[in-house]
Write an enzyme that holds these catalytic residues in place. Structure first.
Site, PDB file in Angstrom:
ATOM      1  N   GLU A 182     -33.565 -12.330  25.446  1.00 42.45           N
ATOM      2  CA  GLU A 182     -32.648 -13.880  25.394  1.00 42.45           C
ATOM      3  C   GLU A 182     -31.680 -13.151  26.743  1.00 42.45           C
ATOM      4  O   GLU A 182     -30.506 -13.351  26.275  1.00 42.45           O
ATOM      5  CB  GLU A 182     -31.977 -13.416  23.958  1.00 42.45           C
ATOM      6  CG  GLU A 182     -32.890 -13.576  23.562  1.00 42.45           C
ATOM      7  CD  GLU A 182     -32.134 -14.270  21.365  1.00 42.45           C
ATOM      8  OE1 GLU A 182     -31.341 -14.492  22.363  1.00 42.45           O
ATOM      9  OE2 GLU A 182     -32.783 -14.586  20.798  1.00 42.45           O
ATOM     10  N   GLU A 370     -39.024 -13.587  17.804  1.00 43.93           N
ATOM     11  CA  GLU A 370     -38.175 -13.698  16.616  1.00 43.93           C
ATOM     12  C   GLU A 370     -38.143 -15.330  16.196  1.00 43.93           C
ATOM     13  O   GLU A 370     -38.189 -16.342  17.081  1.00 43.93           O
ATOM     14  CB  GLU A 370     -36.663 -14.163  16.919  1.00 43.93           C
ATOM     15  CG  GLU A 370     -35.899 -12.361  17.463  1.00 43.93           C
ATOM     16  CD  GLU A 370     -34.613 -12.412  17.974  1.00 43.93           C
ATOM     17  OE1 GLU A 370     -33.303 -13.387  17.396  1.00 43.93           O
ATOM     18  OE2 GLU A 370     -34.411 -11.047  18.950  1.00 43.93           O
TER      19      GLU A 370
HETATM   20  O1  IFM Z   1     -29.054 -12.625  15.399  1.00 45.25           O
HETATM   21  C1  IFM Z   1     -29.686 -13.022  16.803  1.00 45.25           C
HETATM   22  C2  IFM Z   1     -30.681 -11.907  18.013  1.00 45.25           C
HETATM   23  O2  IFM Z   1     -29.631 -10.917  17.872  1.00 45.25           O
HETATM   24  C3  IFM Z   1     -31.097 -12.078  18.982  1.00 45.25           C
HETATM   25  N1  IFM Z   1     -31.899 -13.282  18.013  1.00 45.25           N
HETATM   26  C4  IFM Z   1     -30.988 -14.552  17.375  1.00 45.25           C
HETATM   27  C5  IFM Z   1     -30.517 -13.487  15.754  1.00 45.25           C
HETATM   28  C6  IFM Z   1     -30.143 -15.360  15.548  1.00 45.25           C
HETATM   29  O3  IFM Z   1     -28.730 -15.098  16.111  1.00 45.25           O
END
Ligand code: IFM
Length: 461
Positions: A182, A370
């Site tokens: 990210e 994710e």
């Molecule tokens: O917890 C975070 C993660 O570290 C990165 N992506 C989003 C998740 C939820 O906010």
């Protein structure tokens, strides 16, 4: 709300699909990140990271908490891996802490740091779980931040050296590598608005952080490929489809600008070798940090693109005096998560299909690295019933199936997260886990969503 699903029911998705509807080689896993779960922040020679500094500064984290102990995973990893094996995943995405491996960010390696990831990798493989390694999930060594952090070019090259160390140690057992998690969050929250470590508030002057993080991806990709023949290397972007509030041309222009700012600024250089133009982002940035050849380095073909999806964003045209070319409109008609994010499973299908349409043959296979949700779970009589998370996962995984039906080449899905953990500036309040963490005792309590996912993975129907 009681569970719509209960143990004994078929482990199906919301459209009735079972695991058998997905290819045999599909990766089903969970995801975590080092700082969010490991704890042991200063043991075995680990150096401080920007998140250690940030959380130890009063007022930075909502509940005043730190990742000093977190889920104590550094100590309890073997039990956690055994619980993952019980869940039945065939893959696990974890991140390596740079300051655990190279405590000052450059130079000497701390063997005890590498040893931990070695043990973790072996424990996973011992249970038939394929490790997917993320090299950077936000814990920059503090000494590098003291020299400018991601605002300076040198940090990218230090990252490549660290990546080489990790790749040489784990590369005989780890096939899939994600360089950066990210980039948009690193530069926007860390360097533009300062709500994340290192807490810099540079607004439009944060662009060098964006560029150097992407350059770090490029040079680390070279390092991993040189160290690990046959490595599958990619980057993970957090993507949010942008929807205009109305059909007006002003709202459409606002949506197109935000899409360029938060999605294409990260995707286009990696996949097309070019940033969107300033006419497209409508953000005045100084591009002088881009050197000749950088974009070629960043755009080396990927083996996989990691996609993190949580929600779409609705925007309208900005009001008078707004320095940004858009204004975000809360999506209150949808179910809201504990993070205040709308629940929109169709956004995941649309995103995966739009990537295929937008990038065509430049797009490598995709993994959803994710997806998951925070709801206010409660421990009642030793159990945690989380029916809303079960439905969230059933509908979002079905959306992946729909995207695949429409031609998207998706190779894996990782639930965020395996267990409740430290949610950055929000502290420990949001609970994203399939497993409830009792932070006072470090007891792990699998939630109903864990039972459902296990049933899905076993193919119970
Ligand atoms: O917890 C975070 C993660 O570290 C990165 N992506 C989003 C998740 C939820 O906010």
């Amino acid at each position: 709300m009681t569970s719509l699903w209960s143990p004994g029911d078929p482990g199906t998705l919301s459209d009735g699909r079972t695991r058998a509807a997905f290819p045999d080689h599909f990766l089903w896993g969970t995801a975590t990140a080092a700082y969010q779960i490991e704890g042991s922040w200063d043991v075995d020679g680990k150096g401080p990271s920007i998140w250690d500094t940030f959380t130890h500064t009063p007022g930075k984290v909502l509940d005043g908490s730190t990742g000093d102990i977190a889920c104590d995973h550094y100590v309890r990893y073997a039990d956690d891996v055994a619980l993952m094996a019980d869940l039945g995943v065939n893959s696990y995405r974890f991140s390596v802490s740079w300051p655990r491996v190279v405590p000052t960010g450059e130079g000497a390696v701390e063997p005890r740091g590498l040893d931990f990831y070695d043990r973790l990798t072996d424990a996973l493989l011992g249970h038939g779980i394929a490790p997917v390694v993320t090299l950077y999930h936000w814990d920059l060594p503090q000494p590098l931040e003291d020299r400018g952090g991601w605002l300076v070019r040198d940090t990218a090259y230090r990252f490549a050296e660290y990546s080489d160390h990790v790749a040489r140690r784990l590369g005989d057992r780890v096939r899939t590598w994600i360089t950066i998690n990210e980039a948009v969050v690193i530069s926007t929250f860390g360097y533009a608005f300062g709500t994340h470590a290192p807490g810099r508030v540079l607004l439009f002057d944060s662009f060098p952080a964006t560029h150097h993080v992407l350059l770090a991806h490029g040079v680390a990709t070279q390092a991993v490929r040189a160290a690990v023949p046959g490595a599958q290397v990619g980057i993970t972007h957090n993507l949010s489809p942008v929807l205009p509030l109305t059909g007006s041309s002003e709202d459409a222009a606002a949506a197109s600008a935000l899409d360029a700012i938060q999605n294409r600024t990260y995707l286009d250089p990696c996949l097309l070798g070019a940033y969107p133009s300033i006419e497209e982002t409508r953000i005045p940035v100084d591009l002088s940090c881009i050197h000749d050849g950088d974009l070629e380095t960043i755009a080396a073909p990927l083996d996989v693109l990691g996609v993190n999806y949580y929600n779409p964003t609705t925007v309208k045209a900005p009001g008078e005096g707004n320095p940004f070319p858009f204004e975000i409109v809360p999506m209150t008609d949808y179910e809201q998560t504990d993070m205040g994010w709308p629940v929109v499973p169709s956004g995941l299908r649309d995103l995966l299909v739009s990537l295929k349409d937008r990038y065509a043959e430049q797009l490598p296979p995709v993994m959803v690295t994710e997806n998951g949700v925070a709801f206010p779970d409660e421990l009642v009589d030793g159990a945690v019933d989380d029916p809303r998370r079960v439905e969230y996962l059933r509908s979002h995984m079905a959306a992946v199936g729909e995207a695949m039906d429409a031609g998207a080449d998706v190779r894996g899905f990782f639930v965020w997260s395996f267990l409740d953990n430290f949610e950055w500036a929000e502290g420990f309040r949001p609970r994203f886990g399939l497993v409830y963490t009792d932070y006072a005792t470090q007891q792990r309590i699998p939630k109903t969503s864990f039972q459902w996912f296990r049933s899905f993975l076993r193919g119970d129907a």
